[in-house]
Scaffold this motif. Sequence first.
Motif, PDB file in Angstrom:
ATOM      1  N   VAL A 141       0.845  -1.205   0.000  1.00  0.00           N
ATOM      2  CA  VAL A 141       0.000   0.000   0.000  1.00  0.00           C
ATOM      3  C   VAL A 141       0.873   1.245   0.000  1.00  0.00           C
ATOM      4  CG1 VAL A 141      -1.647   1.339   1.344  1.00  0.00           C
ATOM      5  CG2 VAL A 141      -1.962  -1.113   1.105  1.00  0.00           C
ATOM      6  N   THR A 142       1.902   1.257   0.850  1.00  0.00           N
ATOM      7  CA  THR A 142       2.795   2.418   0.919  1.00  0.00           C
ATOM      8  C   THR A 142       3.531   2.626  -0.390  1.00  0.00           C
ATOM      9  OG1 THR A 142       3.103   2.005   3.289  1.00  0.00           O
ATOM     10  CG2 THR A 142       4.696   3.444   2.212  1.00  0.00           C
ATOM     11  N   VAL A 143       4.058   1.535  -0.953  1.00  0.00           N
ATOM     12  CA  VAL A 143       4.794   1.647  -2.211  1.00  0.00           C
ATOM     13  C   VAL A 143       3.872   2.095  -3.342  1.00  0.00           C
ATOM     14  CG1 VAL A 143       6.075   0.344  -3.947  1.00  0.00           C
ATOM     15  CG2 VAL A 143       6.524  -0.040  -1.524  1.00  0.00           C
ATOM     16  N   ALA A 144       2.666   1.525  -3.408  1.00  0.00           N
ATOM     17  CA  ALA A 144       1.732   1.901  -4.462  1.00  0.00           C
ATOM     18  C   ALA A 144       1.354   3.379  -4.361  1.00  0.00           C
ATOM     19  CB  ALA A 144       0.483   1.027  -4.385  1.00  0.00           C
ATOM     20  N   PHE A 145       1.114   3.846  -3.148  1.00  0.00           N
ATOM     21  CA  PHE A 145       0.758   5.257  -2.964  1.00  0.00           C
ATOM     22  C   PHE A 145       1.919   6.160  -3.356  1.00  0.00           C
ATOM     23  CE2 PHE A 145       0.587   9.177  -0.540  1.00  0.00           C
ATOM     24  CZ  PHE A 145      -0.720   9.581  -0.717  1.00  0.00           C
ATOM     25  N   ARG A 195      10.748   4.176   1.992  1.00  0.00           N
ATOM     26  CA  ARG A 195      11.399   3.310   1.007  1.00  0.00           C
ATOM     27  C   ARG A 195      12.897   3.528   0.988  1.00  0.00           C
ATOM     28  NH1 ARG A 195       9.112   4.159  -4.671  1.00  0.00           N
ATOM     29  NH2 ARG A 195      10.533   2.423  -5.054  1.00  0.00           N
ATOM     30  N   LEU A 196      13.332   4.785   1.071  1.00  0.00           N
ATOM     31  CA  LEU A 196      14.764   5.069   1.076  1.00  0.00           C
ATOM     32  C   LEU A 196      15.435   4.480   2.308  1.00  0.00           C
ATOM     33  CD1 LEU A 196      14.663   8.765  -0.153  1.00  0.00           C
ATOM     34  CD2 LEU A 196      15.667   6.842  -1.388  1.00  0.00           C
ATOM     35  N   ALA A 197      14.774   4.621   3.479  1.00  0.00           N
ATOM     36  CA  ALA A 197      15.345   4.076   4.709  1.00  0.00           C
ATOM     37  C   ALA A 197      15.455   2.556   4.630  1.00  0.00           C
ATOM     38  CB  ALA A 197      14.492   4.492   5.913  1.00  0.00           C
ATOM     39  N   PRO A 253      13.347   6.836   8.695  1.00  0.00           N
ATOM     40  CA  PRO A 253      12.750   7.732   7.702  1.00  0.00           C
ATOM     41  C   PRO A 253      12.931   9.211   8.036  1.00  0.00           C
ATOM     42  CG  PRO A 253      11.291   5.883   8.141  1.00  0.00           C
ATOM     43  CD  PRO A 253      12.407   5.783   9.140  1.00  0.00           C
ATOM     44  N   ALA A 254      12.886   9.554   9.333  1.00  0.00           N
ATOM     45  CA  ALA A 254      13.067  10.958   9.719  1.00  0.00           C
ATOM     46  C   ALA A 254      14.463  11.443   9.360  1.00  0.00           C
ATOM     47  CB  ALA A 254      12.808  11.113  11.221  1.00  0.00           C
ATOM     48  N   TRP A 255      15.466  10.600   9.610  1.00  0.00           N
ATOM     49  CA  TRP A 255      16.836  10.995   9.262  1.00  0.00           C
ATOM     50  C   TRP A 255      16.992  11.130   7.752  1.00  0.00           C
ATOM     51  CZ3 TRP A 255      20.427   8.458   6.242  1.00  0.00           C
ATOM     52  CH2 TRP A 255      21.699   9.051   6.192  1.00  0.00           C
ATOM     53  N   ALA A 266      11.567  18.145 -16.913  1.00  0.00           N
ATOM     54  CA  ALA A 266      11.616  16.709 -16.675  1.00  0.00           C
ATOM     55  C   ALA A 266      13.025  16.212 -16.445  1.00  0.00           C
ATOM     56  CB  ALA A 266      10.995  15.966 -17.857  1.00  0.00           C
ATOM     57  N   LYS A 267      14.032  16.817 -17.144  1.00  0.00           N
ATOM     58  CA  LYS A 267      15.403  16.359 -16.995  1.00  0.00           C
ATOM     59  C   LYS A 267      15.960  16.653 -15.615  1.00  0.00           C
ATOM     60  CE  LYS A 267      16.547  16.719 -21.895  1.00  0.00           C
ATOM     61  NZ  LYS A 267      17.465  17.306 -22.894  1.00  0.00           N
ATOM     62  N   GLY A 268      15.427  17.643 -14.926  1.00  0.00           N
ATOM     63  CA  GLY A 268      15.946  17.999 -13.613  1.00  0.00           C
ATOM     64  C   GLY A 268      15.262  17.275 -12.461  1.00  0.00           C
ATOM     65  N   ARG A 269      14.329  16.395 -12.751  1.00  0.00           N
ATOM     66  CA  ARG A 269      13.600  15.699 -11.699  1.00  0.00           C
ATOM     67  C   ARG A 269      14.494  14.688 -11.015  1.00  0.00           C
ATOM     68  NH1 ARG A 269      10.115  11.253 -11.027  1.00  0.00           N
ATOM     69  NH2 ARG A 269      10.712  10.489 -13.088  1.00  0.00           N
ATOM     70  N   LYS A 270      14.500  14.691  -9.684  1.00  0.00           N
ATOM     71  CA  LYS A 270      15.325  13.755  -8.920  1.00  0.00           C
ATOM     72  C   LYS A 270      14.644  12.393  -8.882  1.00  0.00           C
ATOM     73  CE  LYS A 270      17.353  15.058  -5.165  1.00  0.00           C
ATOM     74  NZ  LYS A 270      17.623  15.600  -3.824  1.00  0.00           N
ATOM     75  N   LEU A 271      15.403  11.372  -9.120  1.00  0.00           N
ATOM     76  CA  LEU A 271      14.907  10.006  -9.104  1.00  0.00           C
ATOM     77  C   LEU A 271      15.178   9.362  -7.760  1.00  0.00           C
ATOM     78  CD1 LEU A 271      16.168   8.888 -12.632  1.00  0.00           C
ATOM     79  CD2 LEU A 271      13.918   9.790 -12.017  1.00  0.00           C
ATOM     80  N   PHE A 272      14.617   8.154  -7.582  1.00  0.00           N
ATOM     81  CA  PHE A 272      14.835   7.408  -6.338  1.00  0.00           C
ATOM     82  C   PHE A 272      16.323   7.139  -6.126  1.00  0.00           C
ATOM     83  CE2 PHE A 272      13.420   4.617  -2.991  1.00  0.00           C
ATOM     84  CZ  PHE A 272      14.432   3.676  -2.910  1.00  0.00           C
ATOM     85  N   ALA A 273      17.029   6.808  -7.208  1.00  0.00           N
ATOM     86  CA  ALA A 273      18.462   6.526  -7.092  1.00  0.00           C
ATOM     87  C   ALA A 273      19.244   7.758  -6.640  1.00  0.00           C
ATOM     88  CB  ALA A 273      19.000   6.009  -8.425  1.00  0.00           C
TER      89      ALA A 273
END
Length: 254
Positions: free
Chosen positions: A180-184, A242-244, A226-228, A201-208
Amino acid sequence: MTERTEGVAAAERPPAPPTRAERLAQDAAAAAEVRAHQTHPDVVALRVERVRAQVDRLCWTGIVLGLAFTMTNVQWFAAAGSTPWSLPWLAAWFLDPMVSLVLLAILRAEQVTARYQVPTGLWTRTAKWFTLAATYVMNTWASWADGSLSGVVLHSVPPLIVFVAAEAVTDLRDKLTEAVTVAFTDAAQRAVHERAPRRKAKGRKLFADYLAEAREAWTPGLVITPAWVRQATGCSRGLSSRLAAALSREEGQS
């Protein structure tokens, strides 16, 4: 014919049917509106929530049916040849509900804790395994004593199904909550990307990119939360979980 008469005739004339281009434009507008609702983050998360509810209902149905099947065998085990309708015979009917209600209470609690991904601890799992083991032993005792392999198999299947389902449903709830969290989060990112101007669009930051920033900011011994991650990268609250999780897997943190 006067000008007034011509104006009245024109007003009474039916409107011209829309052209093919106008119909296509109307269909495109309607499709865009429907797609905007279908891809809304809350709608995407709601679909996963509905799947989780269906999984819960099916698993609960199977568990309750399995426990109901074991009730007669447990009563026969507890009665131990007592005269039917005597006090010991009647009291034997309370043994299976006593064990089953404790098990159902534990599973109901895990249903809530798994939704919010909160660990329950050793005693909870010990109590669950003990109730399941007790149900299995009482169901199969007579078959083992008689040396009936077919009876052992018959009376082993329902308790084992309950045992496996009780273990599996907890993990499924946890993974579905994560889904649910990932889908949202994914739907929200996609919506932001689609609304953003093409020239940006080229300046958008990706997950990586966020993950690389968090990796550079992290130092050994620092607990990854997640807070850090939000403080280190400036990402959104939904993306920080997701990043954490990704960075914790890389650094070997549970």
